[in-house]
Structure formats: C-alpha cells, structure tokens
Design an enzyme around this catalytic site. Structure first.
Site, PDB file in Angstrom:
ATOM      1  N   HIS A  17      85.721  16.582 -97.382  1.00 39.01           N
ATOM      2  CA  HIS A  17      84.559  16.277 -96.538  1.00 39.01           C
ATOM      3  C   HIS A  17      84.987  15.521 -95.279  1.00 39.01           C
ATOM      4  O   HIS A  17      84.518  15.807 -94.174  1.00 39.01           O
ATOM      5  CB  HIS A  17      83.553  15.402 -97.295  1.00 39.01           C
ATOM      6  CG  HIS A  17      82.882  16.063 -98.467  1.00 39.01           C
ATOM      7  ND1 HIS A  17      82.872  15.503 -99.720  1.00 39.01           N
ATOM      8  CD2 HIS A  17      82.207  17.231 -98.568  1.00 39.01           C
ATOM      9  CE1 HIS A  17      82.197  16.294-100.551  1.00 39.01           C
ATOM     10  NE2 HIS A  17      81.786  17.352 -99.886  1.00 39.01           N
ATOM     11  N   LYS A  41      70.772  18.844-108.713  1.00 37.86           N
ATOM     12  CA  LYS A  41      72.049  18.349-109.234  1.00 37.86           C
ATOM     13  C   LYS A  41      71.873  16.929-109.752  1.00 37.86           C
ATOM     14  O   LYS A  41      71.298  16.092-109.060  1.00 37.86           O
ATOM     15  CB  LYS A  41      73.091  18.309-108.106  1.00 37.86           C
ATOM     16  CG  LYS A  41      73.640  19.673-107.711  1.00 37.86           C
ATOM     17  CD  LYS A  41      74.805  19.467-106.743  1.00 37.86           C
ATOM     18  CE  LYS A  41      75.296  20.774-106.151  1.00 37.86           C
ATOM     19  NZ  LYS A  41      76.310  20.559-105.107  1.00 37.86           N
ATOM     20  N   ARG A  96      85.900  26.440 -97.829  1.00 42.55           N
ATOM     21  CA  ARG A  96      87.184  26.319 -98.510  1.00 42.55           C
ATOM     22  C   ARG A  96      87.785  27.684 -98.768  1.00 42.55           C
ATOM     23  O   ARG A  96      88.941  27.922 -98.501  1.00 42.55           O
ATOM     24  CB  ARG A  96      87.004  25.602 -99.857  1.00 42.55           C
ATOM     25  CG  ARG A  96      86.744  24.142 -99.722  1.00 42.55           C
ATOM     26  CD  ARG A  96      86.160  23.580-100.976  1.00 42.55           C
ATOM     27  NE  ARG A  96      84.781  24.030-101.129  1.00 42.55           N
ATOM     28  CZ  ARG A  96      83.902  23.472-101.921  1.00 42.55           C
ATOM     29  NH1 ARG A  96      84.256  22.477-102.695  1.00 42.55           N
ATOM     30  NH2 ARG A  96      82.671  23.909-101.979  1.00 42.55           N
ATOM     31  N   SER A 134      83.707  18.020-105.178  1.00 41.79           N
ATOM     32  CA  SER A 134      83.211  16.783-105.790  1.00 41.79           C
ATOM     33  C   SER A 134      83.131  16.924-107.306  1.00 41.79           C
ATOM     34  O   SER A 134      83.453  15.995-108.044  1.00 41.79           O
ATOM     35  CB  SER A 134      81.827  16.433-105.236  1.00 41.79           C
ATOM     36  OG  SER A 134      81.899  16.180-103.860  1.00 41.79           O
TER      37      SER A 134
HETATM   38  P1  ADP Z   1      76.271  20.623-101.366  1.00 39.45           P
HETATM   39  O1  ADP Z   1      75.619  20.049-102.566  1.00 39.45           O
HETATM   40  O2  ADP Z   1      75.369  20.833-100.206  1.00 39.45           O
HETATM   41  O3  ADP Z   1      77.181  21.805-101.638  1.00 39.45           O
HETATM   42  P2  ADP Z   1      78.681  19.120-101.059  1.00 39.45           P
HETATM   43  O4  ADP Z   1      78.800  17.667-100.887  1.00 39.45           O
HETATM   44  O5  ADP Z   1      79.241  19.712-102.306  1.00 39.45           O
HETATM   45  O6  ADP Z   1      77.168  19.433-100.874  1.00 39.45           O
HETATM   46  O7  ADP Z   1      79.326  19.878 -99.817  1.00 39.45           O
HETATM   47  C1  ADP Z   1      78.900  19.657 -98.505  1.00 39.45           C
HETATM   48  C2  ADP Z   1      79.636  20.581 -97.582  1.00 39.45           C
HETATM   49  O8  ADP Z   1      81.008  20.253 -97.566  1.00 39.45           O
HETATM   50  C3  ADP Z   1      79.571  22.056 -97.943  1.00 39.45           C
HETATM   51  O9  ADP Z   1      79.546  22.798 -96.741  1.00 39.45           O
HETATM   52  C4  ADP Z   1      80.855  22.296 -98.673  1.00 39.45           C
HETATM   53  O10 ADP Z   1      81.271  23.650 -98.570  1.00 39.45           O
HETATM   54  C5  ADP Z   1      81.776  21.392 -97.884  1.00 39.45           C
HETATM   55  N1  ADP Z   1      82.940  20.984 -98.669  1.00 39.45           N
HETATM   56  C6  ADP Z   1      82.993  20.453 -99.908  1.00 39.45           C
HETATM   57  N2  ADP Z   1      84.264  20.220-100.291  1.00 39.45           N
HETATM   58  C7  ADP Z   1      85.042  20.622 -99.264  1.00 39.45           C
HETATM   59  C8  ADP Z   1      86.453  20.675 -99.031  1.00 39.45           C
HETATM   60  N3  ADP Z   1      87.338  20.293 -99.958  1.00 39.45           N
HETATM   61  N4  ADP Z   1      86.878  21.152 -97.848  1.00 39.45           N
HETATM   62  C9  ADP Z   1      85.990  21.559 -96.934  1.00 39.45           C
HETATM   63  N5  ADP Z   1      84.674  21.559 -97.065  1.00 39.45           N
HETATM   64  C10 ADP Z   1      84.184  21.098 -98.221  1.00 39.45           C
END
Ligand code: ADP
Length: 169
Positions: A17, A41, A96, A134
């Site tokens: 992130h 979630k 990703r 996450s």
């Molecule tokens: P959501 O519940 O909206 O998926 P996340 O916190 O899981 O929220 O992810 C928020 C954003 O960050 C999404 O666009 C996700 O694809 C991106 N993201 C999560 N992990 C990574 C990572 N390791 N590298 C790049 N982008 C990521």
C-alpha cells in the site's frame, strides 16, 4: 491542483500500500488515503486504530515531501461520494497481478457510471510487493510468523498484540 483518493480497507496497511501511495504522490499534488469501514469484511483493527497506524507509517516510511501531501480520512459508502467530498478527480488503486484486474476493472466501470467526471488510475506495485496482501499478513501473524518484511514496525507490533484479541465483527 490534482487530487486523488486512494480507498481501501488497509487492515492493516502493508509496504505494498505504501508503495502505491508513494507512486501516486509522484503524479498527483495531493493523495487522500481513505480508510473504508467495509461491512463485508470483518476487520482485525478498528477504524480509529487503522487511521493512527497509517498516519505513523506514512510519516516514518515515506519521504517528507511525499508524506506532507498525503492526508488520511475515514469513509463508508460509495468511493465516488468520498471522492467528491474531498475534491478528488481521480481514484487510485493498486494492481499486483492479473487476478486483481478483473474486479478492479468492474469497480472502475461501476464508478465511471456513477461519476463520469472521476477517473480511476492504476499503479503497478514494485515486484517485491506483488505477493503481499493484508489478509496474508494477518494469517502469517496469527500463526506467529515474521511479518517484518511486509509491514512497518508499528503494524507488526500491533499484530503481535492483537493475537489474543481475535477479529472484530
Ligand atoms: P480493499 O478492501 O478495497 O481491497 P485493500 O486495503 O485490500 O482494500 O486494498 C486497497 C488497494 O490497494 C487495492 O487497490 C489493492 O489492489 C491495493 N493493494 C493491496 N495490496 C497491494 C500490494 N501489495 N501492492 C499493490 N497494491 C496493493
């Protein structure tokens, strides 16, 4: 001034992130990191705790000129409503792998339908963060694994402390 909103659950924030935040801040004048209270979630960390942890991670992990242009807000409801509220013309999402693309494309089209004036912009994460999510971090932490290469130190400490707490519903 160009403003982008970066919405997500960030439960917890990872180096993946932070990588996206930094890339976005190179392109946009301001980045609004919007922490979602996602009813679908079960969050490990409460919203207030997530905001606090993210604030510290941004201050400690990102260069000062980047960190100074990132703000953190909480939101629920539609991303486009939050974007309009914060004057953002762009929604930032991270990619990703190809597997992210299908749902992200659908969400981008959905948001485009709701708010044609707002564009979604995707940033590709650095290769070394491609495997990171996450939920993976939470799973590894739950079994006592080392997550120090995946999340900032403050997050790793909270994960250790939350071991006994269990998920918040
Ligand atoms: P959501 O519940 O909206 O998926 P996340 O916190 O899981 O929220 O992810 C928020 C954003 O960050 C999404 O666009 C996700 O694809 C991106 N993201 C999560 N992990 C990574 C990572 N390791 N590298 C790049 N982008 C990521």
């Amino acid at each position: 001034m160009s403003v982008a909103i970066y919405p997500g659950s960030f439960d917890p924030i990872t180096y993946g992130h932070l990588d996206i935040v930094e890339r976005a801040a190179r392109v946009f004048d301001r980045v609004v990191l919007a922490v979602l209270q996602n009813p679908r979630k079960a969050a490990l960390f409460g919203e207030a705790e997530r905001v606090e942890v993210i604030g510290r991670a941004i201050a400690e992990e990102l260069p000062a000129d980047v960190a100074g242009r990132v703000s953190i807000v909480r939101f629920d409801g539609l991303t486009v409503d939050a974007a309009r509220r914060h004057g953002a013309e762009f929604v930032v999402r991270g990619l990703r792998a190809v597997s992210d693309f299908e749902t992200e494309l659908q969400m981008a089209h959905f948001n485009q339908k709701l708010a044609p004036e707002i564009d979604t912009v995707f940033f590709m994460t650095a290769l070394e963060h491609g495997y990171l999510s996450s939920s993976l971090v939470k799973e590894i932490a739950r079994f006592g694994g080392d997550v120090s290469a995946m999340v900032p130190p403050g997050v790793a400490a909270r994960l250790r402390a939350s071991d006994e707490r269990g998920p918040r519903l």
